[in-house]
Enzyme design. Structure first.
Site, PDB file in Angstrom:
ATOM      1  N   HIS A  35      59.617  55.042  83.901  1.00 59.43           N
ATOM      2  CA  HIS A  35      59.873  54.396  82.605  1.00 59.43           C
ATOM      3  C   HIS A  35      59.657  52.876  82.710  1.00 59.43           C
ATOM      4  O   HIS A  35      59.082  52.251  81.828  1.00 59.43           O
ATOM      5  CB  HIS A  35      61.329  54.607  82.172  1.00 59.43           C
ATOM      6  N   GLN A  59      63.726  68.285  70.395  1.00 50.39           N
ATOM      7  CA  GLN A  59      62.692  68.690  71.345  1.00 50.39           C
ATOM      8  C   GLN A  59      63.237  69.590  72.461  1.00 50.39           C
ATOM      9  O   GLN A  59      62.496  69.976  73.360  1.00 50.39           O
ATOM     10  CB  GLN A  59      61.947  67.475  71.908  1.00 50.39           C
ATOM     11  N   LYS A 153      52.388  61.478  83.290  1.00 53.66           N
ATOM     12  CA  LYS A 153      53.219  62.573  83.823  1.00 53.66           C
ATOM     13  C   LYS A 153      53.348  63.713  82.799  1.00 53.66           C
ATOM     14  O   LYS A 153      53.310  64.882  83.153  1.00 53.66           O
ATOM     15  CB  LYS A 153      54.576  61.993  84.190  1.00 53.66           C
ATOM     16  N   ASP A 154      53.520  63.352  81.515  1.00 52.73           N
ATOM     17  CA  ASP A 154      53.640  64.365  80.455  1.00 52.73           C
ATOM     18  C   ASP A 154      52.279  64.458  79.762  1.00 52.73           C
ATOM     19  O   ASP A 154      52.097  63.973  78.632  1.00 52.73           O
ATOM     20  CB  ASP A 154      54.760  63.972  79.492  1.00 52.73           C
ATOM     21  N   SER A 190      63.692  62.296  85.234  1.00 49.08           N
ATOM     22  CA  SER A 190      65.157  62.256  85.089  1.00 49.08           C
ATOM     23  C   SER A 190      65.763  63.575  85.534  1.00 49.08           C
ATOM     24  O   SER A 190      66.913  63.636  85.940  1.00 49.08           O
ATOM     25  CB  SER A 190      65.534  61.979  83.639  1.00 49.08           C
TER      26      SER A 190
HETATM   27  P1  AMP Z   1      61.297  60.659  78.941  1.00 53.80           P
HETATM   28  O1  AMP Z   1      62.463  59.739  78.989  1.00 53.80           O
HETATM   29  O2  AMP Z   1      61.328  61.709  80.008  1.00 53.80           O
HETATM   30  O3  AMP Z   1      61.053  61.207  77.566  1.00 53.80           O
HETATM   31  O4  AMP Z   1      60.017  59.786  79.283  1.00 53.80           O
HETATM   32  C1  AMP Z   1      59.706  58.641  78.545  1.00 53.80           C
HETATM   33  C2  AMP Z   1      58.329  58.167  78.920  1.00 53.80           C
HETATM   34  O5  AMP Z   1      58.275  57.880  80.315  1.00 53.80           O
HETATM   35  C3  AMP Z   1      57.250  59.233  78.641  1.00 53.80           C
HETATM   36  O6  AMP Z   1      56.096  58.594  78.128  1.00 53.80           O
HETATM   37  C4  AMP Z   1      57.002  59.790  80.019  1.00 53.80           C
HETATM   38  O7  AMP Z   1      55.704  60.352  80.179  1.00 53.80           O
HETATM   39  C5  AMP Z   1      57.158  58.550  80.887  1.00 53.80           C
HETATM   40  N1  AMP Z   1      57.441  58.937  82.262  1.00 53.80           N
HETATM   41  C6  AMP Z   1      58.359  59.822  82.708  1.00 53.80           C
HETATM   42  N2  AMP Z   1      58.260  59.995  84.043  1.00 53.80           N
HETATM   43  C7  AMP Z   1      57.248  59.199  84.457  1.00 53.80           C
HETATM   44  C8  AMP Z   1      56.655  58.939  85.730  1.00 53.80           C
HETATM   45  N3  AMP Z   1      57.074  59.522  86.850  1.00 53.80           N
HETATM   46  N4  AMP Z   1      55.635  58.053  85.788  1.00 53.80           N
HETATM   47  C9  AMP Z   1      55.181  57.443  84.654  1.00 53.80           C
HETATM   48  N5  AMP Z   1      55.699  57.645  83.422  1.00 53.80           N
HETATM   49  C10 AMP Z   1      56.721  58.508  83.321  1.00 53.80           C
END
Ligand code: AMP
Length: 280
Positions: A35, A59, A153-154, A190
């Protein structure tokens, strides 16, 4: 300078007064280096950055981990502060105090993408991407960013959001940033904290297998046979596939890039990872 808003009106009023560019980083909090890499890039590229921290219930499926999803706002804030300090940039943390800020009573609109939401993760999480596109669209309208930052990653999420931006002609630049990994190679997430040290180790099978597929693809060897064997030997796979990296459709001889995507289950935790391979 750091400002924390918990009400959307605060964000909207602030946004109306902003001069200069705005970077948006949507997150569900429990921030890690993945993040933070998005926030750092936004700080470098924009006059103002808005990082949102909102665990978006829509989601999550009915039996998923919404209730136990880690909520660590104070630690998140400390991490954000450590990055912002010394930079002469404005950073807004938007942390809605209740879900009503995003979905007020009577809310009944959904942004729903077509077949892209049904493949890969969508086979296992049928309502997931509608929740993602709706909340991201809402965050776009509240923040009106110049640039929005997402993690590779996503991967399916990125392709879906890109399609939504293109289809609805949303005036912003989307930036997709590289996957940040632990020293051992596991993509940071996470949800990794749900795993025991034994499972963290077992999770490395995911990236090792993606790398093996990459090698076979680059050497023009038969990766399909390898994938079939791998899927039949390890019941942890939700999927392991190679697709066109731009469209997520079938990989064709004319495809410019491929993406190798995997979802690997350890107990109740699903790990996601991918590798993009340039083919020209
Ligand atoms: P999330 O809080 O899991 O919804 O993630 C928020 C953003 O952080 C999304 O755009 C994810 O793709 C990105 N993200 C999560 N994990 C990673 C990672 N290991 N490397 C880069 N971006 C990440």
């Amino acid at each position: 300078m750091l400002k924390i808003f918990t009400k959307k009106e605060e964000l909207k009023n602030y946004r109306d007064q902003i001069i200069g560019s705005v970077g948006l980083i949507p997150t569900m909090g429990n921030l890690h280096e993945g993040h933070l890499s998005l926030l750092k890039t936004s700080l470098d590229q924009n006059d103002n950055s808005i990082i949102t921290i909102f665990v978006n219930k829509t989601q999550f499926g009915p039996h998923e981990d919404f209730d136990k999803y880690p909520r660590t706002f104070d630690e998140d804030l400390t991490k954000i502060e450590s990055i912002v300090i010394g930079k002469n940039k404005e950073v807004i943390v938007f942390h809605p105090e209740t879900a009503d800020e995003i979905y007020p009573p009577g809310f009944q609109t959904s942004i729903s993408i077509g077949p892209l939401k049904e493949i890969l993760c969508g086979q296992f999480r049928p309502t997931h991407f509608d929740g993602v596109t709706t909340v991201v669209y809402k965050l776009f309208t509240l923040s009106r960013p110049t640039r929005a930052y997402f993690g590779q990653k996503d991967y399916q999420q990125c392709i879906i959001i890109k399609k939504m931006i293109d289809d609805l002609e949303i005036p912003l630049e989307m930036h997709i940033l590289p996957i940040i990994r632990s020293v051992s190679g596991l993509a940071l997430s996470s949800r990794n904290q749900y795993l025991s040290s034994k499972e963290l180790n077992e999770g490395l099978h995911l990236i090792k297998t993606l790398k093996k597929c990459e090698q076979l693809l680059l050497q023009k060897e038969n990766y399909q046979t390898f994938i079939q064997k791998e899927l039949s030997q390890h019941s942890e796979w939700d999927y392991l596939e190679i697709r066109d990296g731009d469209t997520l459709l079938t990989l064709l001889p004319t495809s410019k890039k491929a993406v190798i995507l995997g979802a690997f289950r350890l107990g109740k935790t699903r790990l996601l990872d991918n590798i993009v391979v340039n083919l020209c």
